[in-house]
Motif scaffolding. Sequence first.
Motif, PDB file in Angstrom:
ATOM      1  N   GLY A  97      51.994  31.313 -16.848  1.00  0.00           N
ATOM      2  CA  GLY A  97      51.749  32.372 -17.811  1.00  0.00           C
ATOM      3  C   GLY A  97      51.410  31.862 -19.200  1.00  0.00           C
ATOM      4  O   GLY A  97      50.990  32.632 -20.065  1.00  0.00           O
ATOM      5  N   LEU A  98      51.589  30.567 -19.417  1.00  0.00           N
ATOM      6  CA  LEU A  98      51.295  29.968 -20.718  1.00  0.00           C
ATOM      7  C   LEU A  98      49.908  29.338 -20.706  1.00  0.00           C
ATOM      8  O   LEU A  98      49.361  28.999 -19.645  1.00  0.00           O
ATOM      9  N   SER A  99      49.335  29.148 -21.876  1.00  0.00           N
ATOM     10  CA  SER A  99      48.033  28.491 -21.974  1.00  0.00           C
ATOM     11  C   SER A  99      48.169  27.018 -21.617  1.00  0.00           C
ATOM     12  O   SER A  99      49.257  26.435 -21.710  1.00  0.00           O
ATOM     13  N   TYR A 100      47.045  26.429 -21.221  1.00  0.00           N
ATOM     14  CA  TYR A 100      47.068  25.009 -20.911  1.00  0.00           C
ATOM     15  C   TYR A 100      47.444  24.175 -22.129  1.00  0.00           C
ATOM     16  O   TYR A 100      48.105  23.136 -22.012  1.00  0.00           O
ATOM     17  N   GLN A 101      47.032  24.617 -23.309  1.00  0.00           N
ATOM     18  CA  GLN A 101      47.374  23.868 -24.516  1.00  0.00           C
ATOM     19  C   GLN A 101      48.888  23.809 -24.710  1.00  0.00           C
ATOM     20  O   GLN A 101      49.447  22.743 -25.014  1.00  0.00           O
ATOM     21  N   VAL A 102      49.557  24.952 -24.518  1.00  0.00           N
ATOM     22  CA  VAL A 102      51.014  25.001 -24.678  1.00  0.00           C
ATOM     23  C   VAL A 102      51.692  24.180 -23.597  1.00  0.00           C
ATOM     24  O   VAL A 102      52.650  23.427 -23.857  1.00  0.00           O
ATOM     25  N   ARG A 103      51.194  24.301 -22.377  1.00  0.00           N
ATOM     26  CA  ARG A 103      51.800  23.571 -21.264  1.00  0.00           C
ATOM     27  C   ARG A 103      51.634  22.063 -21.439  1.00  0.00           C
ATOM     28  O   ARG A 103      52.573  21.289 -21.190  1.00  0.00           O
ATOM     29  N   ALA A 104      50.441  21.650 -21.862  1.00  0.00           N
ATOM     30  CA  ALA A 104      50.214  20.217 -22.052  1.00  0.00           C
ATOM     31  C   ALA A 104      51.101  19.669 -23.168  1.00  0.00           C
ATOM     32  O   ALA A 104      51.649  18.562 -23.053  1.00  0.00           O
ATOM     33  N   LYS A 105      51.264  20.444 -24.231  1.00  0.00           N
ATOM     34  CA  LYS A 105      52.131  19.992 -25.332  1.00  0.00           C
ATOM     35  C   LYS A 105      53.568  19.838 -24.851  1.00  0.00           C
ATOM     36  O   LYS A 105      54.243  18.849 -25.178  1.00  0.00           O
ATOM     37  N   ASP A 106      54.030  20.786 -24.062  1.00  0.00           N
ATOM     38  CA  ASP A 106      55.407  20.691 -23.555  1.00  0.00           C
ATOM     39  C   ASP A 106      55.579  19.452 -22.689  1.00  0.00           C
ATOM     40  O   ASP A 106      56.596  18.746 -22.800  1.00  0.00           O
TER      41      ASP A 106
ATOM     42  N   HIS B  53      48.008  13.710 -29.140  1.00  0.00           N
ATOM     43  CA  HIS B  53      46.772  14.477 -29.149  1.00  0.00           C
ATOM     44  C   HIS B  53      45.870  14.063 -27.986  1.00  0.00           C
ATOM     45  O   HIS B  53      45.306  14.916 -27.278  1.00  0.00           O
ATOM     46  N   SER B  54      45.753  12.758 -27.773  1.00  0.00           N
ATOM     47  CA  SER B  54      44.923  12.270 -26.661  1.00  0.00           C
ATOM     48  C   SER B  54      45.478  12.710 -25.312  1.00  0.00           C
ATOM     49  O   SER B  54      44.727  13.157 -24.430  1.00  0.00           O
ATOM     50  N   LEU B  55      46.784  12.605 -25.140  1.00  0.00           N
ATOM     51  CA  LEU B  55      47.390  12.997 -23.872  1.00  0.00           C
ATOM     52  C   LEU B  55      47.189  14.486 -23.592  1.00  0.00           C
ATOM     53  O   LEU B  55      46.933  14.882 -22.449  1.00  0.00           O
ATOM     54  N   LYS B  56      47.282  15.305 -24.614  1.00  0.00           N
ATOM     55  CA  LYS B  56      47.067  16.740 -24.413  1.00  0.00           C
ATOM     56  C   LYS B  56      45.639  17.007 -23.944  1.00  0.00           C
ATOM     57  O   LYS B  56      45.413  17.830 -23.042  1.00  0.00           O
TER      58      LYS B  56
END
Length: 792
Positions: free
Chosen positions: A50-59, A359-362
């Motif tokens: 339910g979360l955006s990929y940006q939020v999920r990747a940051k987590d 940033h790169s990993l996200k």
Amino acid sequence: MSAFQLVSSILIFILSVFFTVNAQPSIICNSGKFQKMGTNMNSLPFCDRGLSYQVRAKDLVDRMTLEEKVAQIGDNAVGVQRLNLPGYKWWSEALHGVSDVGPGTHFNSNVTAATSFPTVILSTASFNETLWKSLGEAVSNEARAMHNLGLAGLTFWSPTINVARDPRWGRIIETPGEDPFVVGRYAANYVRGLQDVEGYLNTKDPNSRPLKVGACCKHFAAYDVDNWKGIDRYHFDAKVTERDMVETFLLPFEMCVKEGDVASVMCSYNRVNGIPTCADPRLLNQTIREQWNLHGYIVADCDSIEVMVNGHKFLNDTPQMAVAQTLKAGLDLDCGVYYPKYAMQAVKEGLVKEEEINHSLKNLYIVLMRLGWFDGTPGGAFVQLGKNDICSPQNLELSADAARQGIVLLKNNNTLPLSFSSGDLKPTFAVVGPHAKATIAMIGNYALKTGLACRYSTPIDGISAYGNVKYAPGCSNVKCQDGSGVPTAVVTVQNATATFVFLGLDLSIEAESLDRVDLKFPGSQETLVTEIASAPNVGPVIVIIFSAGGIDVSTIARHPKVSAIIWAGYPGAEGGRAIADVIFGNYNPGGRLPITWYPADYVDKIPMTSMQLRPLSDLGYPGRTYKFYNGSTVYPFGYGLSYTKFTYTIRSAPKLVTFNLARLQKCRPIDFSDGQKLDCPAILVEESKCREIIKIGLMVRNTGPKDGAHVVFLYTVPPSNIAGTPIKRLVAFKRVFLRAGESQPVIFNLNACKIFSIITDNAYELLPAGEHSIVVGNKPDAVTRNIALRFQ
């Protein structure tokens, strides 16, 4: 067969079917796996769909230690076991078929090969955008099938979209030719074929758009010197004007990012004006990310950071300093060991912030999420693909058709297509030359390291389907250094119904890390042709050339006994039957050269290392490519014959296009060579809305006796009184099929700003007033219409 052998065979067959039908790619966010680890997946935001990929990747990234982070930013990411994150091999290749170049893909006894399509330079010669996309779709089907079988990843570092600026470059085989617009259109279509998932082409957030596989446009930028007279890519500093960067070297990459929405861009080994491309924030962060808005990651060509330290010795950087430079410039992924080995120390020494690594990993994990690595693909798309989708009959036929569409007929003295009445005895053909039995040579580079293919249709196989064959190699290999086999070949061809000479180049002459030093046939190849053509009782002599770069074929083209010349590029594993289909008239050739073929003395007039596109009169350097070279050619860009004849008529085109200036819009000066003065000589394109669309209506007619395909080229020519502009510029093309006697309308709706603009010497894109023209086709059959541009 013994009972044991029978049981074993049945068991192997059952297992093969089981793994083919029940192939399921692994999914990270699998609640069962986390349950076995004693973790509730619902408590992990990086698995919350339910979360955006940006939020999920940051987590996900925030849960890693610094040591874990740096272990993920090399091409062989080791994973984080405590987060159920497996290792991932980023490097796979799919330039013209899935390859085992790179550790991310391998073949086994169950799947021994993938379809080998023609190399890019030949597929480009079709000038068929639909074909280019279809090739991408077929390749990505096989890639996904191999992923399902555990044999491949999901990220493929293809296509190569560097402009073929110089005919000596060893990697022309990989490229879509010399025109940056054509290169960009190839890139956009092939990438769309690789990446697009049906039903998800338009999403509100492009960073959430699902991907079939992740493509990569490479090598960014101004990269086209590999190894020429001791000057190699690991030390070369490309001195490039800003004008040439904008007009030629950057344009295909801009089109790949903006029109293809590619998932990654690879920076190159070389420096550009002193700065290694992988460490240049203006090229990476400012251009690719900010200006073009890349939705994906930027990766280094393999070991580029090590090359930056030991080859270029850039700023005398230590490895840690080089890692910091590239991270801050915007390089997300290192194909190599420098990031995993030195990034932690670079952070500890205060050379770069940990946030740069985050940033790169996200960027990396968002792409893997879009590929379904975490959740699976939408609706389970592609999971049904398996072994039967690799080397399928449909893909093998597509490979042959791509070769047929790209093959270019260079000379024909009313000899081809060859035909024989049913009452004739079965003809006897002489098949000679170092490529007569070609297999691996036909598939070029970025093929399987073992040279395996689904199957091979060799040139001699193709000819043998139409008659009896006598064979003599003439040369032991393409270098043809020993001409002792020529006399035997001459005897072999005598009294043959027709003779086919297969010769040209291969990867021992032109390849990655190997540029050419001349434009001639290697060794005794030309002698082989002329001796055969001069033999007594010789029938028609047809020469078939395998090459990527052009060859000065002037001598054999002038020879009266050489009846026809065909350029077949490197036609892929189905090349033999594709060539035979053209020769014997089952297919009417419609391919056109995507590069200029220069005379041999071109290499004496300009060093390969001169990056300038326009002529340099002070040094006596000629221009490069059809846009700026005005000397004699062996064959020009866009050249190709057919078994029929086509004519054009311009049915509709405006005589005058008027642009209404905005209230505060400024006119820009242009120096006209004839001293002409205009109230408003030009406008800056980026300051204009550029909504003016012009319609060019053409009628194309097949006036000859045979059905066939034809490529319609539309060029623009700027006003003649503006210095430094291209001779002409291709702005549109379309491949059409017409039956004998048929006419067909072709309509181009084009943005007037874009097709009539010029790049000035200070790298601005201006739209100049004055008398422009459009040119349809190539000489001598081209037709022209003048179009005036005015501002008010």
